[in-house]
Design a protein around this motif. Structure first.
Motif, PDB file in Angstrom:
ATOM      1  N   MET A 149     160.071  95.792  34.514  1.00 52.72           N
ATOM      2  CA  MET A 149     161.326  96.540  34.635  1.00 52.72           C
ATOM      3  C   MET A 149     162.106  96.500  33.328  1.00 52.72           C
ATOM      4  O   MET A 149     162.718  97.502  32.913  1.00 52.72           O
ATOM      5  CB  MET A 149     162.178  95.965  35.768  1.00 52.72           C
ATOM      6  N   ILE A 150     162.086  95.358  32.649  1.00 56.36           N
ATOM      7  CA  ILE A 150     162.747  95.258  31.343  1.00 56.36           C
ATOM      8  C   ILE A 150     162.094  96.217  30.347  1.00 56.36           C
ATOM      9  O   ILE A 150     162.771  96.888  29.560  1.00 56.36           O
ATOM     10  CB  ILE A 150     162.694  93.805  30.833  1.00 56.36           C
ATOM     11  N   VAL A 151     160.763  96.287  30.394  1.00 57.06           N
ATOM     12  CA  VAL A 151     160.047  97.202  29.499  1.00 57.06           C
ATOM     13  C   VAL A 151     160.455  98.647  29.775  1.00 57.06           C
ATOM     14  O   VAL A 151     160.712  99.429  28.848  1.00 57.06           O
ATOM     15  CB  VAL A 151     158.528  97.025  29.653  1.00 57.06           C
ATOM     16  N   VAL A 152     160.504  99.021  31.039  1.00 60.66           N
ATOM     17  CA  VAL A 152     160.877 100.399  31.394  1.00 60.66           C
ATOM     18  C   VAL A 152     162.267 100.735  30.868  1.00 60.66           C
ATOM     19  O   VAL A 152     162.494 101.787  30.245  1.00 60.66           O
ATOM     20  CB  VAL A 152     160.800 100.597  32.919  1.00 60.66           C
ATOM     21  N   LEU A 153     163.222  99.830  31.079  1.00 57.08           N
ATOM     22  CA  LEU A 153     164.601 100.095  30.659  1.00 57.08           C
ATOM     23  C   LEU A 153     164.710 100.207  29.139  1.00 57.08           C
ATOM     24  O   LEU A 153     165.340 101.136  28.606  1.00 57.08           O
ATOM     25  CB  LEU A 153     165.523  98.989  31.185  1.00 57.08           C
ATOM     26  N   LEU A 154     164.104  99.273  28.413  1.00 62.52           N
ATOM     27  CA  LEU A 154     164.189  99.308  26.953  1.00 62.52           C
ATOM     28  C   LEU A 154     163.465 100.521  26.378  1.00 62.52           C
ATOM     29  O   LEU A 154     163.945 101.146  25.417  1.00 62.52           O
ATOM     30  CB  LEU A 154     163.612  98.017  26.364  1.00 62.52           C
ATOM     31  N   ALA A 155     162.312 100.866  26.949  1.00 58.00           N
ATOM     32  CA  ALA A 155     161.582 102.040  26.462  1.00 58.00           C
ATOM     33  C   ALA A 155     162.378 103.324  26.693  1.00 58.00           C
ATOM     34  O   ALA A 155     162.375 104.229  25.842  1.00 58.00           O
ATOM     35  CB  ALA A 155     160.215 102.126  27.141  1.00 58.00           C
ATOM     36  N   VAL A 156     163.068 103.420  27.812  1.00 55.79           N
ATOM     37  CA  VAL A 156     163.893 104.602  28.073  1.00 55.79           C
ATOM     38  C   VAL A 156     165.041 104.684  27.067  1.00 55.79           C
ATOM     39  O   VAL A 156     165.371 105.766  26.550  1.00 55.79           O
ATOM     40  CB  VAL A 156     164.428 104.564  29.520  1.00 55.79           C
ATOM     41  N   VAL A 157     165.662 103.541  26.754  1.00 56.74           N
ATOM     42  CA  VAL A 157     166.747 103.533  25.759  1.00 56.74           C
ATOM     43  C   VAL A 157     166.225 103.981  24.393  1.00 56.74           C
ATOM     44  O   VAL A 157     166.863 104.783  23.692  1.00 56.74           O
ATOM     45  CB  VAL A 157     167.374 102.128  25.670  1.00 56.74           C
ATOM     46  N   VAL A 158     165.048 103.477  23.999  1.00 53.57           N
ATOM     47  CA  VAL A 158     164.457 103.901  22.728  1.00 53.57           C
ATOM     48  C   VAL A 158     164.174 105.399  22.744  1.00 53.57           C
ATOM     49  O   VAL A 158     164.437 106.109  21.755  1.00 53.57           O
ATOM     50  CB  VAL A 158     163.171 103.100  22.444  1.00 53.57           C
ATOM     51  N   ALA A 159     163.645 105.908  23.850  1.00 53.24           N
ATOM     52  CA  ALA A 159     163.331 107.335  23.942  1.00 53.24           C
ATOM     53  C   ALA A 159     164.578 108.198  23.800  1.00 53.24           C
ATOM     54  O   ALA A 159     164.551 109.256  23.159  1.00 53.24           O
ATOM     55  CB  ALA A 159     162.629 107.626  25.266  1.00 53.24           C
ATOM     56  N   LEU A 160     165.683 107.751  24.363  1.00 54.07           N
ATOM     57  CA  LEU A 160     166.914 108.542  24.295  1.00 54.07           C
ATOM     58  C   LEU A 160     167.557 108.477  22.916  1.00 54.07           C
ATOM     59  O   LEU A 160     167.978 109.495  22.355  1.00 54.07           O
ATOM     60  CB  LEU A 160     167.900 108.056  25.364  1.00 54.07           C
ATOM     61  N   LEU A 161     167.642 107.274  22.340  1.00 55.41           N
ATOM     62  CA  LEU A 161     168.345 107.116  21.063  1.00 55.41           C
ATOM     63  C   LEU A 161     167.544 107.649  19.883  1.00 55.41           C
ATOM     64  O   LEU A 161     168.122 108.049  18.869  1.00 55.41           O
ATOM     65  CB  LEU A 161     168.688 105.638  20.839  1.00 55.41           C
ATOM     66  N   ALA A 162     166.213 107.640  19.980  1.00 51.19           N
ATOM     67  CA  ALA A 162     165.404 108.111  18.852  1.00 51.19           C
ATOM     68  C   ALA A 162     165.591 109.601  18.592  1.00 51.19           C
ATOM     69  O   ALA A 162     165.285 110.075  17.494  1.00 51.19           O
ATOM     70  CB  ALA A 162     163.922 107.818  19.113  1.00 51.19           C
ATOM     71  N   ARG A 163     166.111 110.347  19.543  1.00 53.38           N
ATOM     72  CA  ARG A 163     166.310 111.786  19.346  1.00 53.38           C
ATOM     73  C   ARG A 163     167.471 112.071  18.406  1.00 53.38           C
ATOM     74  O   ARG A 163     167.527 113.142  17.803  1.00 53.38           O
ATOM     75  CB  ARG A 163     166.582 112.465  20.690  1.00 53.38           C
ATOM     76  N   THR A 164     168.429 111.134  18.299  1.00 51.12           N
ATOM     77  CA  THR A 164     169.648 111.401  17.524  1.00 51.12           C
ATOM     78  C   THR A 164     169.804 110.476  16.324  1.00 51.12           C
ATOM     79  O   THR A 164     170.824 110.536  15.645  1.00 51.12           O
ATOM     80  CB  THR A 164     170.879 111.248  18.429  1.00 51.12           C
TER      81      THR A 164
END
Length: 688
Positions: A149-164
């Motif tokens: 679950m920690i991996v899922v949350l951190l990966a989603v944050v990386v996916a969102l922030l890497a766009r900007t």
């Protein structure tokens, strides 16, 4: 789709096929998918037996590719713009956008792995797990579920922030976040239950942290070559230097992991786990050959504008790496051979048997190898020595006292983490307190006096590309960052140094950290880091955002040091033991009562503060005296230059300015005097 993109797709397809083939072969040969179903015991079904390793392989590959794309955007490609306002190049931003899509796939693969893991643990088909309430109820209660679950949350944050993200600092922040997301799943596998789990846990953390940038970096550099992009020689050279250290780290940590699970070398060929480990060792040796060929042949070819040879070899190497990762997943699904004999409850919790009755001789001779702090000391000592040697080769000097101080500080770390102190610290609160005091109040003084930041700034070379950021530029930027200005503020450093001790020991956090090896490492690292931060602000040897005057440093020292004495008195005054659950579980048969040992720990904390106070006073007195001597020499040189100018009939710039100022004042005074006299011309002004 252009020709370069087609080549990338073909290379990726070859890598996926290689990973799948290696995974299937290893699962079959290792017996992970051919287990016999015992009647009466729940069976998750063939979908889970195959789906779990497949989703885990996809998660590992996508995580490595995410790290590789972030690494390319943050470090492998040069930055653009002025040094004060750097920005990422167009290619770097493109890799960050690719990292966003890869991180989204990483999160999806981790979510699938989570579902299959719960089904595997419960022994239920995956359709029942998804349709029922088991998934939500077991995620928080299973260590592996929480980790995923920690991996899922951190990966989603990386996916969102890497766009900007458009700045190098933000890209490095995303890279650090992705690196943290790599660690939870492997640390909850076989390493946590190994016989020597202290070594196994640290070894697997180093293994994963080194292999992801190595695999992902190679894939991204190879794709860069296949696409025919610019800056390939710079990118390949930087990756090659990093890959060498990753290769050494992966090899050393992998050997540690194999030894911790296979005590006998014969088990490499007599057990399924050993044979898979042997296959991974062979693949690792092949990757070493690829790396040597890159450094000797293909990287020089890039400077001759021949990128095809590098691209072809990198594609083959990436396929071998993908197959190795598939083999590693199958190895994780294969149970290591069980230990012979019975294991005591103490060894299960500590990783070693109960030591004999404590005395000074056993504290000094009953050594206990801690891989994390062993590696830390070797790395810090090696980097410092390399910096000193580079200065000497360049003809520059470096004070021997600073070198001696640095290595004495490292020696104190060895004394409290590798000797019998480390073996008795988990079971006796008094020994743990001595370990805490040394790491928090004594070791940092000598490390700070060693001036490692000053040495690094002098030894590191500027970036080759103008405006780019190398290690020296990143270090300078970090020293001037808002984060460092905040944490290096005397108020924050003092509150952290004093308050964290009370917050740790007088809350349930202390017992929770003692029960987990990673938590214990984090606790000791915090002791060391908070002490280094405080004494960096107090002593001010290295460059810092704020430099306190000497009287303020002396006042800060006398304000903070009594707090540890108050903490010791508070421990001695308690009538209830701390962390009773832990110390009752590991209470030695030859020891005293837990409460009496706690009072002993309080007396150690109360008395120990005198030692660092005396050492700091000596350092501050020497600094104050040396600063006064420098000021006196500066004033003497200034006076000598003024005397020489006077003897030659010359005046300095300051004297010229003073003479002109005095002349102007005299002129104004004479004008006022004349204006005040009756009948003067200045007094009779014509009327307008």
């Amino acid at each position: 789709m252009n020709e370069g993109a087609l080549r990338v797709v073909r290379a990726a397809a070859v890598a996926v096929v290689a990973a799948a083939a290696a995974l299937v072969a290893a699962l079959v040969l290792g017996g992970a998918v051919t287990e016999q179903v015992i009647p009466g015991i729940g069976d998750a079904g063939a979908a889970t037996r195959w789906g779990l390793p497949v989703s885990r392989t996809a998660m590992d590959l996508l995580s490595a590719l995410t790290v590789g794309a972030l690494l390319a955007g943050a470090a492998l490609l040069p930055v653009e713009g002025a040094r004060e306002t750097p920005k990422l190049s167009r290619d770097s931003v493109g890799y960050l956008h690719a990292a966003s899509w890869l991180a989204a796939g990483w999160a999806a693969a981790a979510a699938a792995t989570l579902v299959f893991t719960v089904a595997d643990v419960l022994g239920q088909p995956v359709t029942e797990v998804i349709g029922g309430n088991e998934l939500s109820s077991y995620v928080g209660s299973l260590e592996q579920g929480t980790a995923l679950m920690i991996v899922v949350l951190l990966a989603v944050v990386v996916a969102l922030l890497a766009r900007t993200t458009t700045t190098p600092a933000a890209a490095f922040g995303l890279l650090a976040m992705a690196g943290i997301a790599l660690l939870p799943p492997p640390l909850t596998g076989h390493s946590a239950s190994a016989a020597n789990h202290e070594v196994a846990v640290t070894g697997v953390a180093l293994h994963v942290a080194a292999i992801a940038p190595w695999v992902g970096g190679l894939a991204v550099v190879g794709a860069h070559a296949l696409l025919g992009r610019d800056k390939l020689p710079i990118m390949a050279e930087r990756f090659s230097r990093m890959a060498l250290w990753c290769y050494v780290t992966v090899g050393a940590s992998g050997m540690v992991n194999v030894i911790s699970r296979l005590p006998s070398p014969s088990e490499l060929v007599t057990t399924d786990y050993g044979r898979l480990a042997l296959g991974k060792i062979i693949a690792f040796a092949a990757l070493g050959w690829f790396g040597w060929w890159h450094r000797e042949r293909t990287i020089p070819a890039l400077h001759d504008r021949k990128p095809r040879a590098f691209a072809r070899l990198a594609a083959v190497e990436a396929a071998v790496m993908a197959a190795t990762m598939g083999l590693a997943v199958a190895l994780a699904r294969t149970a290591p051979p069980p230990e012979t004999g019975t294991e005591s409850a103490i060894k299960t919790q500590l990783g070693f048997d109960m030591p004999p009755h404590i005395n000074l001789e056993r504290l000094a001779t009953l050594w206990h190898f801690d891989l994390f702090f062993g590696v830390l000391v070797v790395v810090l000592g090696g980097l410092y020595l390399a910096g000193v040697l580079r200065l000497r080769r360049r003809g520059d000097s470096w004070p021997a006292g600073r070198t001696a101080s640095w290595f004495f500080g490292l020696l104190t770390i060895v004394i409290v983490t590798q000797t019998g102190v480390a073996r008795y610290a988990p079971i006796l609160f008094s020994v743990h307190m001595a370990q805490h005091m040394v790491l928090n109040m004594l070791t940092p003084i000598f490390l700070v006096v060693g001036a490692p930041t000053t040495l690094a700034l002098r030894a590191l070379k500027p970036a080759r590309v103008r405006g780019d950021r190398g290690p020296r530029e990143w270090l300078t930027a970090m020293l001037h960052s808002r984060f460092v200005r905040f944490v290096a503020h005397p108020a924050f450093a003092t509150i952290l140094f004093m308050g964290s001790t009370f917050a740790l020991y007088f809350t349930p956090l202390f017992e929770d950290l003692m029960r987990d090896h990673l938590g214990h490492i984090a606790m000791m690292v915090h002791f060391l880091a908070s002490g280094c931060l405080f004494f960096w602000v107090l002593l001010g040897v290295d460059p810092a955002p704020r430099r306190l005057p000497h009287p303020m440093r002396l006042l800060l020292l006398f304000v903070t040091m009594p707090f540890h004495a108050f903490f010791g008195i508070a421990l001695m005054s308690l009538n209830q033991a701390l962390a009773t659950g832990w110390y009752n579980a590991v209470n030695p048969p030859w020891g005293t009562t837990i409460l009496h040992d706690q009072h002993t720990a309080g007396s150690i904390a109360w008395a120990f503060g005198e030692v660092p106070t005396f050492v700091v006073l000596l350092v501050m007195a020497f600094q104050w005296y040396a600063d006064d001597q420098r000021q006196a020499r500066r004033m003497d040189r200034k006076a000598d230059r003024a005397a020489e100018r006077t003897a030659r009939g010359e005046t300095g710039a300051e004297e010229d300015e003073l003479a002109a100022y005095n002349a102007r004042l005299a002129k104004l005074a004479e004008r006022d005097r004349l204006a005040s006299e009756p009948g003067s011309k200045t007094a009779r002004q014509p009327e307008s």
